[in-house]
Scaffold this active site. Structure first.
Site, short mmCIF file in Angstrom:
data_model
loop_
_atom_site.label_atom_id
_atom_site.label_comp_id
_atom_site.label_asym_id
_atom_site.label_seq_id
_atom_site.Cartn_x
_atom_site.Cartn_y
_atom_site.Cartn_z
N ASN A 106 -9.01 11.13 2.28
CA ASN A 106 -8.60 11.19 0.87
C ASN A 106 -9.66 10.64 -0.09
O ASN A 106 -9.44 10.63 -1.31
CB ASN A 106 -7.26 10.47 0.65
CG ASN A 106 -7.33 9.00 1.03
OD1 ASN A 106 -8.30 8.31 0.76
ND2 ASN A 106 -6.25 8.51 1.65
N ASP A 159 -34.39 -16.86 27.69
CA ASP A 159 -33.97 -15.90 26.67
C ASP A 159 -33.90 -16.52 25.28
O ASP A 159 -33.91 -15.81 24.27
CB ASP A 159 -32.61 -15.29 27.03
CG ASP A 159 -32.74 -14.16 28.03
OD1 ASP A 159 -33.85 -13.61 28.16
OD2 ASP A 159 -31.73 -13.82 28.67
N LEU A 200 -9.23 -3.09 10.25
CA LEU A 200 -9.49 -1.66 10.36
C LEU A 200 -10.40 -1.32 11.54
O LEU A 200 -11.32 -2.05 11.87
CB LEU A 200 -10.09 -1.15 9.05
CG LEU A 200 -9.08 -1.15 7.89
CD1 LEU A 200 -9.76 -0.96 6.55
CD2 LEU A 200 -8.03 -0.07 8.11
N GLU A 259 -19.76 -4.20 22.61
CA GLU A 259 -18.87 -5.34 22.86
C GLU A 259 -17.59 -5.27 22.05
O GLU A 259 -16.50 -5.53 22.58
CB GLU A 259 -19.60 -6.66 22.57
CG GLU A 259 -20.74 -6.98 23.52
CD GLU A 259 -22.07 -6.43 23.04
OE1 GLU A 259 -23.10 -6.76 23.64
OE2 GLU A 259 -22.07 -5.65 22.04
N HIS A 284 0.84 -1.20 0.00
CA HIS A 284 0.00 0.00 0.00
C HIS A 284 0.88 1.26 0.00
O HIS A 284 1.21 1.79 1.06
CB HIS A 284 -0.91 0.01 1.23
CG HIS A 284 -1.85 -1.15 1.29
ND1 HIS A 284 -3.16 -1.07 0.89
CD2 HIS A 284 -1.67 -2.43 1.69
CE1 HIS A 284 -3.75 -2.24 1.04
NE2 HIS A 284 -2.86 -3.09 1.53
N HIS A 332 -3.90 3.04 -3.72
CA HIS A 332 -4.18 2.60 -2.35
C HIS A 332 -3.54 1.25 -2.06
O HIS A 332 -2.88 1.10 -1.03
CB HIS A 332 -5.70 2.49 -2.12
CG HIS A 332 -6.07 1.86 -0.82
ND1 HIS A 332 -6.30 2.59 0.31
CD2 HIS A 332 -6.23 0.56 -0.46
CE1 HIS A 332 -6.60 1.77 1.31
NE2 HIS A 332 -6.56 0.52 0.86
N HIS A 363 -29.72 -16.13 22.42
CA HIS A 363 -28.81 -15.84 23.52
C HIS A 363 -28.07 -17.09 24.02
O HIS A 363 -27.25 -16.98 24.93
CB HIS A 363 -29.57 -15.21 24.68
CG HIS A 363 -29.89 -13.76 24.47
ND1 HIS A 363 -30.50 -13.30 23.33
CD2 HIS A 363 -29.69 -12.67 25.26
CE1 HIS A 363 -30.66 -11.98 23.42
NE2 HIS A 363 -30.17 -11.58 24.57
N GLY A 405 -11.16 3.61 5.87
CA GLY A 405 -11.50 2.25 6.27
C GLY A 405 -11.75 2.13 7.76
O GLY A 405 -12.69 1.46 8.19
N THR A 452 -1.04 5.86 0.71
CA THR A 452 -1.22 6.60 1.96
C THR A 452 0.11 6.99 2.57
O THR A 452 0.26 8.09 3.12
CB THR A 452 -2.05 5.76 2.95
OG1 THR A 452 -3.34 5.50 2.40
CG2 THR A 452 -2.22 6.49 4.27
#
Length: 691
Positions: free
Chosen positions: A195, A494, A123, A436, A33, A278, A498, A166, A36
């Protein structure tokens, strides 16, 4: 603001060298890459040369600022700064980018490359790590130097992060950024490389929101800066960026977000501002053309440029001076705070205090028993006074996960404390909200920062939401603890959404992650103790909602066997019944049924497969003798992986389909996870073993 930035032609040359090295490294590797790293070259160089408090001679200096490259695909953005700053990386390391045995892998890896603070690549994870580091900075300041005026403590420093589109698009960025704004993390500064390009080229194909406005809504301090000029040109205004960083550093009650509009791959004449820049090599013609624009010899790969490198290496002197200044402040603090200095030294080495296990409870035998989640809560409360490094909470499930240390204040700005949850900025009860995934990545950042041991809770089924961060904790060998409760169909009404079915073995399949499912309260004590004694791996405690009996240890073996992952709970000579967690009691009941038929059944409690496999062969043979081929496993989850333990003559009792909504006892009966079913399976296994 009056700028004091001194930016010379030598700095400009060093920035252009960064672009050339980024192109050459990707070209040499054949993939990577470059774009960047090229467009962020001025920003990264500015940060390392003028703003970041760091010492290349001591990458682990406690007083350093932290830098997180959340856009880990642009690893060259970081590697080249480490090379130029003198962290020990060489041109040869850049030449072996992405190759076997190098310290410049495709994405930065913590523990492999000096100066890399965290493993990034998936990411959004780096953003979460940065938020966790900023939170840990505050907690550690509360432990070591709570009375110092803002900005005067040796424990005050900044967390910087670079993020890409990202990172911003991944949902975890919302979770962690929202929490960062809520916590008013004024020591966190994020540069967003705006960008408008990703792998699929123009991001307008999938994204159209105003990202800066989004961060304003999170209550961040937001600055918009563009290097695009009004006349359609492009000018890398480093002075304006420097001023933006300085403005961000001056804001102490909010995290800061700098949205910098750039052109990816600048100044490549044909591939700038394209998806090709990229994520792929630019190609020899484009590299040569770009080198000519930058006044480099197109025929020279990986130019040495001694003058530019030597100029950049002067940052080592700046770092040495900052380190010496910090050391003076640190030693003054140490002299004035000997007890806190002793705590600092202990936590820096991740050592536990002498006698800490004395506070651990012992639970009396009780046929009715208690849920292991409740036992865990009592253990945490007992540990609070002796382990100040231990802190944590839940993803809005504190009362269900039992993750609150009784009487301990919440970690929260005073303005956000509530009647139920009083606290302050230096508290230890964490409230992650229903986030979470964010919780997982934040805890990774907390541990990486250095001094504390966080834990975070949710239902086991929602470990799915956390899995990317859990995997990275295992990859980085960091001691993060997960409190995953409601660990089976035993949560009952539940229902199947769950009720975890495949989760235990799915998590056991993550290398380097310990999954611990204790059978009763005393196994839970030993499990917590063993987890805290380990500093090189994460662990997940899988705990029951429902009550399980607390075994009479006069009648059954000591719970100390938990530390070895598995042990003989009750002796027997004909068949082995292997259970985990809430199903160990079923194995015990089946043993009694078999005894009535003259069959001697051994019950093995196997709370942690990983710990058991770490034992030597002789111990494993003692617990699971090869000669005893008749075996039955019982666990309220999928059964196929248990073949490893029960062998060709063995049987497994479990559940290989989704659950249902009903009372716990009804579900176990209807799905055939009963003592009678285990006894029947034992007879079948004996028949196969004797055939």
């Amino acid at each position: 603001m009056t700028s004091i930035l001194d930016w010379s032609p030598a700095d400009e040359r060093a920035v252009d060298l960064i672009r050339v090295l980024a192109m050459d490294a990707v070209q040499e590797a054949g993939n990577g890459h470059p774009g960047t790293a090229m467009s962020l070259a001025p920003a990264a160089y500015l940060l390392y040369q003028r703003l970041l408090r760091h010492d290349p001679a001591d990458p682990k200096w406690p007083g350093r600022d932290r830098f997180v490259l959340s856009c880990g695909h642009s690893s060259l953005t970081l590697y080249i700064q480490l090379y130029l700053s003198g962290y020990g990386l060489t041109l040869d390391d850049l030449k072996t980018y992405r190759k076997w045995g190098s310290i410049t892998p495709g994405h930065p890896e913590h523990g492999l490359t000096p100066g890399v603070e965290t493993t990034t690549g998936p990411l959004g994870q780096g953003l979460g790590n940065a938020v966790g580091m900023a939170m840990a900075t505050r907690r550690e300041r509360g432990l070591f130097d709570p009375g110092a005026a803002p900005g005067t403590s040796p424990f005050d420093h900044f967390i910087y992060a670079f993020a890409s589109d990202g990172d911003i698009e991944e949902g975890v960025s919302h979770e962690v950024s929202s929490l960062a704004g809520h916590h008013q993390l004024g020591n966190l500064i994020v540069l967003y490389d705006d960008n408008s390009i990703s792998i699929e080229d123009d991001t307008n194909i999938a994204k159209s929101e105003d990202v800066a406005a989004r961060y304003e809504a999170y209550r961040w301090h937001v600055q918009r800066l563009s290097w695009h000029t009004a006349d359609g040109g492009y000018h890398e205004n480093v002075r304006a960026l420097y001023d933006a960083f300085e403005a961000a550093r001056a804001v102490t009650d909010k995290p800061s977000f700098i949205a910098l509009r750039t052109i990816i791959g600048w100044p490549a004449p044909n591939k700038q501002n394209t998806g090709a820049a990229h994520g792929s090599a630019l190609g020899a013609p484009e590299v040569a053309a770009t080198k000519e624009i930058l006044h480099f010899d197109p025929a020279v790969k990986f130019p040495v440029e001694e003058e530019a490198v030597n100029h950049a290496r002067q940052v080592a002197g700046r770092g040495k001076a900052l380190h010496a200044e910090w050391e003076e402040s640190f030693q003054a603090w140490a002299r004035a705070n000997p007890e806190r200095k002793a705590l600092f030294d202990r936590l820096a080495k991740r050592e536990l205090p002498e006698g800490w296990t004395d506070v651990l409870p012992t639970f009396p035998a009780d046929e009715k028993g208690t849920g292991t989640r409740r036992a865990s809560g009592k253990i945490l409360t007992a540990l609070a006074p002796v382990l100040p490094e231990l802190w944590g909470g839940s993803a809005d499930l504190a009362e269900s996960n039992n993750t609150t240390m009784e009487g301990e204040p919440s970690f929260i700005p005073a303005v956000h404390q509530t009647a139920m949850w009083p606290g302050g900025p230096y508290g230890r009860t964490l409230h992650f909200g229903i986030r979470e995934h964010g919780m997982g990545s934040i805890m990774n950042g907390m541990v990486l920062h250095g001094a504390t041991r966080p834990y975070g809770g949710t239902f086991l089924v929602f470990s799915d939401y956390m899995r990317p961060a859990v995997r990275l904790a295992a990859l980085m060998e960091q001691p993060v603890t997960y409190v995953w409760t409601h660990d089976s169909i035993g949560l009952g009404e539940d229902g199947p959404t769950h009720q975890p079915i495949e989760h235990l073995w799915s998590l056991r399949n993550i290398p380097g992650l310990d999954i611990v499912r204790p059978a009763d309260a005393n196994e839970t004590v030993v499990a917590w103790r063993t987890i805290l004694e380990q500093t090189d791996r994460p662990a997940g405690l899988c705990l029951t909602r429902q009550n399980v009996p607390t075994f009479d240890r006069e009648r059954f073996a000591s719970a100390e066997g938990t530390a070895r992952g598995g042990y003989v709970l009750a002796e027997g000579t004909d068949v082995i019944l292997i259970g985990t967690g809430s199903e160990v009691q079923i194995a015990v009941a089946a043993r009694e049924l078999l005894a009535a038929d003259g069959i001697s059944a051994r019950v093995v409690s196997l709370p942690c497969v990983e710990w058991f496999r770490q034992q030597d062969n002789s111990y494993q043979e003692d617990v699971l003798p090869a000669a005893m081929r008749a075996r039955v496993s019982v666990e309220a989850g999928i059964t196929e992986p248990w073949k490893t333990f029960v062998g060709d003559a063995g049987e497994s009792v479990g559940i290989n389909h989704f659950g249902a909504s009903a009372a716990e006892k009804t579900l176990y009966k209807e799905f055939g996870i009963t003592a009678e079913a285990v006894a029947s399976a034992a007879r079948a296994s004996l028949a196969k073993a004797r055939a």
